[in-house]
Design an enzyme around this catalytic site. Sequence first.
Site, PDB file in Angstrom:
ATOM      1  N   LYS A   9      25.268 -18.514  -9.885  1.00  8.80           N
ATOM      2  CA  LYS A   9      25.260 -19.915  -9.381  1.00  8.80           C
ATOM      3  C   LYS A   9      24.691 -20.743 -10.150  1.00  8.80           C
ATOM      4  CE  LYS A   9      24.888 -16.926  -4.356  1.00  8.80           C
ATOM      5  NZ  LYS A   9      23.669 -17.133  -3.741  1.00  8.80           N
ATOM      6  N   TYR A  49      31.528 -18.659   2.494  1.00 11.79           N
ATOM      7  CA  TYR A  49      30.214 -18.134   3.362  1.00 11.79           C
ATOM      8  C   TYR A  49      30.712 -18.765   4.679  1.00 11.79           C
ATOM      9  CZ  TYR A  49      27.045 -18.115  -0.764  1.00 11.79           C
ATOM     10  OH  TYR A  49      26.171 -17.774  -2.265  1.00 11.79           O
ATOM     11  N   ASN A 112      19.034 -18.274  -5.999  1.00 15.38           N
ATOM     12  CA  ASN A 112      18.507 -16.211  -5.688  1.00 15.38           C
ATOM     13  C   ASN A 112      19.641 -16.205  -7.378  1.00 15.38           C
ATOM     14  OD1 ASN A 112      20.534 -16.589  -4.433  1.00 15.38           O
ATOM     15  ND2 ASN A 112      19.739 -15.058  -2.940  1.00 15.38           N
ATOM     16  N   HIS A 115      25.886 -13.995  -7.094  1.00 18.17           N
ATOM     17  CA  HIS A 115      26.054 -13.853  -5.595  1.00 18.17           C
ATOM     18  C   HIS A 115      27.230 -12.440  -5.813  1.00 18.17           C
ATOM     19  CE1 HIS A 115      28.815 -13.067  -1.951  1.00 18.17           C
ATOM     20  NE2 HIS A 115      29.779 -12.991  -3.032  1.00 18.17           N
ATOM     21  N   GLU A 126      36.696 -12.010  -0.716  1.00 16.67           N
ATOM     22  CA  GLU A 126      36.095 -12.922  -1.780  1.00 16.67           C
ATOM     23  C   GLU A 126      37.071 -13.411  -2.479  1.00 16.67           C
ATOM     24  OE1 GLU A 126      32.664 -11.777  -1.928  1.00 16.67           O
ATOM     25  OE2 GLU A 126      32.193 -12.056  -0.022  1.00 16.67           O
TER      26      GLU A 126
HETATM   27  P1  IDP Z   1      23.074 -12.376  -0.329  1.00 16.70           P
HETATM   28  O1  IDP Z   1      23.723 -13.629  -1.129  1.00 16.70           O
HETATM   29  O2  IDP Z   1      22.349 -11.334  -0.368  1.00 16.70           O
HETATM   30  O3  IDP Z   1      24.175 -10.901   0.538  1.00 16.70           O
HETATM   31  P2  IDP Z   1      23.331 -13.704   2.397  1.00 16.70           P
HETATM   32  O4  IDP Z   1      23.169 -13.722   3.707  1.00 16.70           O
HETATM   33  O5  IDP Z   1      25.122 -13.363   2.169  1.00 16.70           O
HETATM   34  O6  IDP Z   1      22.513 -12.870   0.979  1.00 16.70           O
HETATM   35  O7  IDP Z   1      23.461 -15.510   2.290  1.00 16.70           O
HETATM   36  C1  IDP Z   1      23.811 -15.978   1.411  1.00 16.70           C
HETATM   37  C2  IDP Z   1      23.059 -16.909   0.322  1.00 16.70           C
HETATM   38  O8  IDP Z   1      22.939 -17.766   1.333  1.00 16.70           O
HETATM   39  C3  IDP Z   1      21.881 -16.481  -0.351  1.00 16.70           C
HETATM   40  O9  IDP Z   1      22.424 -15.480  -1.097  1.00 16.70           O
HETATM   41  C4  IDP Z   1      21.278 -17.659  -0.480  1.00 16.70           C
HETATM   42  O10 IDP Z   1      21.280 -18.308  -1.805  1.00 16.70           O
HETATM   43  C5  IDP Z   1      21.788 -18.093   1.283  1.00 16.70           C
HETATM   44  N1  IDP Z   1      20.578 -18.240   2.061  1.00 16.70           N
HETATM   45  C6  IDP Z   1      20.660 -16.809   2.429  1.00 16.70           C
HETATM   46  N2  IDP Z   1      19.487 -16.855   3.878  1.00 16.70           N
HETATM   47  C7  IDP Z   1      18.702 -18.272   3.824  1.00 16.70           C
HETATM   48  C8  IDP Z   1      17.900 -19.416   4.034  1.00 16.70           C
HETATM   49  O11 IDP Z   1      16.938 -18.644   4.972  1.00 16.70           O
HETATM   50  N3  IDP Z   1      17.907 -19.811   4.039  1.00 16.70           N
HETATM   51  C9  IDP Z   1      18.197 -20.685   2.570  1.00 16.70           C
HETATM   52  N4  IDP Z   1      18.909 -19.813   2.543  1.00 16.70           N
HETATM   53  C10 IDP Z   1      19.509 -18.482   2.680  1.00 16.70           C
END
Ligand code: IDP
Length: 151
Positions: A9, A49, A112, A115, A126
């Site tokens: 990312k 997303y 984070n 992905h 995807e």
């Molecule tokens: P993942 O990437 O661990 O599978 P997902 O729940 O699919 O997590 O969320 C997609 C992305 O959205 C996350 O990697 C993160 O960058 C962002 N994200 C998820 N939850 C939150 C939140 O509560 N606040 C802000 N960003 C979030």
Amino acid sequence: MQRTLVLIKPDAMKRRLAGRILTRLEDKGLALVGLKIMQVTPDLAKQHYAEHVAKPFYPELEEFITSGPVVAICLEGPEAITVTRGMMGKTNGRESAPGTIRGDFGMSRQLNLIHGSDSPEASDREIPLYFSDEELVGSTDGMVGTFFAGD
Ligand code: IDP
């Protein structure tokens, strides 16, 4: 044999962590079958997303994922989806175990670093968003196939 879609990312790109993240995935034994650097557009972000588009955090997520280039990677290996998710750690870097990518390099829930597809259905959806068939190579022949032989 499974394929998974990984993105390094924009936060990881800005922090010059792409090589170190890719090295971890390769060191584990996952095979590169697709690799490119690219800019995610708002349209692509909404497709990728789709499950989050209606959530309150989506506008910030779109701003983040389109804020700079990503490295898009298609990895192949036995149980590649679960193996990659395990190496990534939990969504929130603060809750992610040491030894995982998010646990070792990050403190954020949104920024984070990586992905990875979370299911075979997700990877089937995807991978074509990021790669055409022509951009993916087969890894089941030659050296890579030999590497996994016996599994
Ligand atoms: P993942 O990437 O661990 O599978 P997902 O729940 O699919 O997590 O969320 C997609 C992305 O959205 C996350 O990697 C993160 O960058 C962002 N994200 C998820 N939850 C939150 C939140 O509560 N606040 C802000 N960003 C979030």
